[in-house]
Write a protein that holds these residues in place. Sequence first.
Motif, PDB file in Angstrom:
ATOM      1  N   VAL A 214       3.589   0.574 -13.064  1.00  0.00           N
ATOM      2  CA  VAL A 214       3.149  -0.649 -12.028  1.00  0.00           C
ATOM      3  C   VAL A 214       4.195  -0.662 -10.921  1.00  0.00           C
ATOM      4  O   VAL A 214       3.729  -0.519  -9.613  1.00  0.00           O
ATOM      5  N   PHE A 215       5.225  -0.814 -11.228  1.00  0.00           N
ATOM      6  CA  PHE A 215       6.638  -1.012 -10.265  1.00  0.00           C
ATOM      7  C   PHE A 215       6.764   0.284  -9.278  1.00  0.00           C
ATOM      8  O   PHE A 215       6.782   0.347  -8.220  1.00  0.00           O
ATOM      9  N   ALA A 216       6.581   1.417 -10.325  1.00  0.00           N
ATOM     10  CA  ALA A 216       6.865   2.727  -9.459  1.00  0.00           C
ATOM     11  C   ALA A 216       5.648   2.757  -8.480  1.00  0.00           C
ATOM     12  O   ALA A 216       6.039   3.493  -7.420  1.00  0.00           O
ATOM     13  N   TYR A 217       4.457   2.408  -8.914  1.00  0.00           N
ATOM     14  CA  TYR A 217       3.145   2.644  -8.064  1.00  0.00           C
ATOM     15  C   TYR A 217       3.522   1.908  -6.642  1.00  0.00           C
ATOM     16  O   TYR A 217       3.304   2.485  -5.578  1.00  0.00           O
ATOM     17  N   VAL A 222       3.776   2.708   0.618  1.00  0.00           N
ATOM     18  CA  VAL A 222       4.477   2.107   1.802  1.00  0.00           C
ATOM     19  C   VAL A 222       3.689   0.627   2.064  1.00  0.00           C
ATOM     20  O   VAL A 222       4.296  -0.355   2.234  1.00  0.00           O
ATOM     21  N   LYS A 223       2.454   0.671   1.920  1.00  0.00           N
ATOM     22  CA  LYS A 223       1.493  -0.444   2.296  1.00  0.00           C
ATOM     23  C   LYS A 223       1.844  -1.582   1.233  1.00  0.00           C
ATOM     24  O   LYS A 223       2.140  -2.747   1.433  1.00  0.00           O
ATOM     25  N   PHE A 224       1.746  -1.220  -0.027  1.00  0.00           N
ATOM     26  CA  PHE A 224       1.945  -2.191  -1.156  1.00  0.00           C
ATOM     27  C   PHE A 224       3.392  -2.457  -1.157  1.00  0.00           C
ATOM     28  O   PHE A 224       3.552  -3.812  -1.133  1.00  0.00           O
ATOM     29  N   SER A 225       4.362  -2.140  -0.890  1.00  0.00           N
ATOM     30  CA  SER A 225       5.797  -2.353  -0.785  1.00  0.00           C
ATOM     31  C   SER A 225       6.169  -3.384   0.219  1.00  0.00           C
ATOM     32  O   SER A 225       6.925  -4.001  -0.003  1.00  0.00           O
ATOM     33  N   VAL A 226       5.494  -3.043   1.504  1.00  0.00           N
ATOM     34  CA  VAL A 226       5.629  -4.032   2.616  1.00  0.00           C
ATOM     35  C   VAL A 226       4.936  -5.364   2.047  1.00  0.00           C
ATOM     36  O   VAL A 226       5.552  -6.475   2.377  1.00  0.00           O
ATOM     37  N   ARG A 234       9.875   6.556  -1.177  1.00  0.00           N
ATOM     38  CA  ARG A 234       8.945   7.619  -1.468  1.00  0.00           C
ATOM     39  C   ARG A 234       8.900   8.318  -2.540  1.00  0.00           C
ATOM     40  O   ARG A 234       7.786   8.499  -3.201  1.00  0.00           O
ATOM     41  N   ASP A 235      10.141   9.042  -3.217  1.00  0.00           N
ATOM     42  CA  ASP A 235       9.895   9.679  -4.472  1.00  0.00           C
ATOM     43  C   ASP A 235       9.675   9.079  -5.607  1.00  0.00           C
ATOM     44  O   ASP A 235       9.275   9.609  -6.548  1.00  0.00           O
ATOM     45  N   ALA A 236       9.389   7.485  -5.686  1.00  0.00           N
ATOM     46  CA  ALA A 236       9.255   6.561  -6.713  1.00  0.00           C
ATOM     47  C   ALA A 236       7.550   6.975  -7.166  1.00  0.00           C
ATOM     48  O   ALA A 236       7.294   6.676  -8.622  1.00  0.00           O
ATOM     49  N   SER A 237       6.646   7.367  -6.445  1.00  0.00           N
ATOM     50  CA  SER A 237       5.319   7.397  -6.535  1.00  0.00           C
ATOM     51  C   SER A 237       5.224   8.330  -7.942  1.00  0.00           C
ATOM     52  O   SER A 237       4.317   7.951  -8.765  1.00  0.00           O
ATOM     53  N   GLU A 238       5.794   9.602  -7.870  1.00  0.00           N
ATOM     54  CA  GLU A 238       5.523  10.388  -9.154  1.00  0.00           C
ATOM     55  C   GLU A 238       5.993   9.943 -10.341  1.00  0.00           C
ATOM     56  O   GLU A 238       5.655  10.443 -11.326  1.00  0.00           O
ATOM     57  N   VAL A 239       6.921   8.867 -10.501  1.00  0.00           N
ATOM     58  CA  VAL A 239       7.347   8.181 -11.653  1.00  0.00           C
ATOM     59  C   VAL A 239       6.142   7.649 -12.333  1.00  0.00           C
ATOM     60  O   VAL A 239       6.186   7.625 -13.870  1.00  0.00           O
TER      61      VAL A 239
END
Length: 360
Positions: A214-217, A222-226, A234-239
């Motif tokens: 969930v944290f990685a997603y 960018v929208k959720f992080s903001v 950016r690269d965290a998505s594939e985690v």
Amino acid sequence: MLLYLADYLSQFHSGFNVFQYLTLRAILGVLTALLISFLVGPEMIRRLGRYQIGQPVRDDGPQTHLVKAGTPTMGGALILVAVAVATLLWADLGNRYVWVMLVTTTLYGAIGWVDDYKKLVLKNSDGLSARSKIAWQSGVALTVAMFLYLTSTTPAETSLIVPFFKDIAINLGWFYVVLTFFVIVGSSNAVNLTDGLDGLAILPTVLIAGALAVFAYVTGNVKFSVYLGIPYIRDASEVVVFCGALVGAGLGFLWFNAYPAMVFMGDVGALALGAALGIVAVLVRQELVFMLMGGVFVMETVSVILQVASYKLTGRRIFHMAPLHHHFELKGWPEPRVIVRFWIITVILVLVGLATLKIR
């Protein structure tokens, strides 16, 4: 791997574009790892039993553990295979984080495999010496930490995020390498210490891996992080796909490892899983939340440290036996009660950890 195939086939049919969705690939990673575990697990257990690769039991431990002697171990290799195959099939192999996670997990699994092989196959009761084990673990962790630091492209990748505070992100500089080292090595050994009862370590691993997904997603979106006030990486998505593979492989292994266990994971599994959780926490910049969610692992480790320190300094033991789960067993708790209560504690801590996403 299949992502590239789907991308190519999308030229001929737009339906293949569905595999670009991260959530779908994460779910497929869970199911693939789970299926591999179910298909490979029974045969692996039979082979381990045939080669008499069985678990030794400490003479000074709870007497109820004597019946566990000879139970096939080194079953953690099943987890490694399932995680690796599922990740390679469904993750974006052009993402450097994917390779960092796979290499770290595999190398720690190799260290555990050598230790298990020496103890169980070569009948060397000492296995890999403590000094050698720590040296290899340290070498891998430092190499990974240096690679991540030198290849970082934004300050967010090397900053420490403080939970519950929206605007606090500490720029670590070179201390990032030190923190990463301790998180990976500490997590690896903490899971290894916890892996003493049937299913005790694997379900907390699954729960924490799911939460870190969930944290990685949200970190890689960018929208959720903001919206949530956390740094975008950016690269965290594939985690997420790797975490999904961990969840699937862990659940598949729990099928065989649940009380009374048909197989134990051994150091090959425990060291690898701990390192996997540690490196994921580092990549999504949630080391402090990871320590909170992994409270059971922390308690087990601290109990060993306190027990050793107390005995060396005063000649007295704080607990009946360390790690902590053995203390409760010797107090009269049945093994299933210890296991389930530690699971419940982990569920609560994981929920608190997830709450830090919103409570800022």
